[in-house]
Design a protein around this motif. Sequence first.
Motif, short mmCIF file in Angstrom:
data_model
loop_
_atom_site.label_atom_id
_atom_site.label_comp_id
_atom_site.label_asym_id
_atom_site.label_seq_id
_atom_site.Cartn_x
_atom_site.Cartn_y
_atom_site.Cartn_z
N LEU A 146 16.30 11.62 -7.60
CA LEU A 146 14.94 11.12 -7.53
C LEU A 146 14.52 10.69 -6.13
O LEU A 146 13.35 10.37 -5.91
N VAL A 147 15.43 10.67 -5.19
CA VAL A 147 15.10 10.18 -3.85
C VAL A 147 14.01 11.03 -3.19
O VAL A 147 13.04 10.47 -2.65
N PRO A 148 14.06 12.37 -3.21
CA PRO A 148 12.98 13.14 -2.58
C PRO A 148 11.62 12.92 -3.28
O PRO A 148 10.57 12.86 -2.62
N LEU A 149 11.63 12.76 -4.58
CA LEU A 149 10.39 12.51 -5.30
C LEU A 149 9.77 11.18 -4.90
O LEU A 149 8.56 11.07 -4.64
N ILE A 150 10.57 10.15 -4.79
CA ILE A 150 10.07 8.84 -4.38
C ILE A 150 9.55 8.89 -2.96
O ILE A 150 8.51 8.30 -2.64
N ASP A 151 10.25 9.62 -2.07
CA ASP A 151 9.78 9.78 -0.69
C ASP A 151 8.40 10.43 -0.65
O ASP A 151 7.50 9.98 0.08
N CYS A 152 8.21 11.48 -1.43
CA CYS A 152 6.90 12.17 -1.46
C CYS A 152 5.81 11.25 -1.99
O CYS A 152 4.69 11.21 -1.45
N VAL A 153 6.09 10.49 -3.04
CA VAL A 153 5.09 9.59 -3.61
C VAL A 153 4.68 8.54 -2.58
O VAL A 153 3.49 8.26 -2.39
N PHE A 154 5.64 7.96 -1.86
CA PHE A 154 5.31 6.96 -0.85
C PHE A 154 4.52 7.55 0.32
O PHE A 154 3.62 6.92 0.85
N LEU A 155 4.85 8.77 0.72
CA LEU A 155 4.10 9.42 1.80
C LEU A 155 2.65 9.69 1.38
O LEU A 155 1.71 9.47 2.15
N ILE A 156 2.46 10.17 0.16
CA ILE A 156 1.09 10.42 -0.32
C ILE A 156 0.32 9.11 -0.44
O ILE A 156 -0.85 9.02 -0.04
N LEU A 157 0.94 8.05 -0.94
CA LEU A 157 0.31 6.75 -1.04
C LEU A 157 -0.09 6.22 0.33
O LEU A 157 -1.22 5.74 0.53
N LEU A 158 0.81 6.34 1.30
CA LEU A 158 0.52 5.91 2.66
C LEU A 158 -0.63 6.71 3.26
O LEU A 158 -1.52 6.15 3.92
N PHE A 159 -0.67 8.00 3.01
CA PHE A 159 -1.75 8.86 3.51
C PHE A 159 -3.10 8.40 2.98
O PHE A 159 -4.06 8.24 3.74
N PHE A 160 -3.21 8.15 1.68
CA PHE A 160 -4.49 7.74 1.10
C PHE A 160 -4.90 6.33 1.54
O PHE A 160 -6.09 6.06 1.71
N LEU A 204 -4.24 4.95 4.50
CA LEU A 204 -4.73 5.06 5.87
C LEU A 204 -6.08 5.78 5.94
O LEU A 204 -6.97 5.38 6.67
N CYS A 205 -6.26 6.84 5.17
CA CYS A 205 -7.53 7.57 5.18
C CYS A 205 -8.65 6.72 4.60
O CYS A 205 -9.78 6.76 5.09
N GLY A 206 -8.37 5.95 3.60
CA GLY A 206 -9.39 5.08 3.02
C GLY A 206 -9.84 4.02 3.99
O GLY A 206 -11.02 3.68 4.08
N ARG A 207 -8.95 3.49 4.77
CA ARG A 207 -9.32 2.48 5.78
C ARG A 207 -10.17 3.09 6.87
O ARG A 207 -11.10 2.47 7.35
N LEU A 208 -9.85 4.30 7.29
CA LEU A 208 -10.64 4.93 8.34
C LEU A 208 -12.08 5.14 7.88
O LEU A 208 -13.01 4.92 8.65
#
Length: 168
Positions: A15-29, A31-35
């Motif tokens: 599950l480690v790669p799945l958790i990494d992807c979820v956190f990256l997508i969460l971080l992306f949204f 940061l984009c929402g703040r901009l």
Amino acid sequence: MRRRPVSAESPGIDLVPLIDCVFLILLFFILCGRLTTDQRPEQVTVPPGRTAQKPQATPDRVVLNIRAGEHPAFSFGGGEGWVDLASGWTPVRQRLDRIWERAEKSQRDGRTVAKAVLEVRADAELPYRLVQELQMVAADTVDAGTLAPGGGAGHAFVNIDFSAVPPG
């Protein structure tokens, strides 16, 4: 009895790669929402209207109030008091005829109709049957005394606006 040797590798899901992807997508949204909120201006400026036109004159507007209850009643504009509908639609038709005589007229489908707008304001508890009867009387498709088809004087209103208001 023979025993099978236990393998060192047990099948499992990593599950480690799945958790990494979820956190990256969460971080992306995040940061984009703040901009997008940082770039939003405080005041919205509306461009000036260059194609504005002067509104055309509206035809006469006649307000007909109808209230529900044990004794439904109507009033034209509230100035002449309430008239009980127990006597039928004849008083309504008589007042509509007087308004029709004063209004501008036009030809529509071979009939002369009034250009006046009949605005019907009914409370929310009014039975639909009464609204339907009023529409037929205003369009002059029924005899106001008996509600039988035909028999009208040809004084039709075709511009009818309906609105419902809360009772009270």
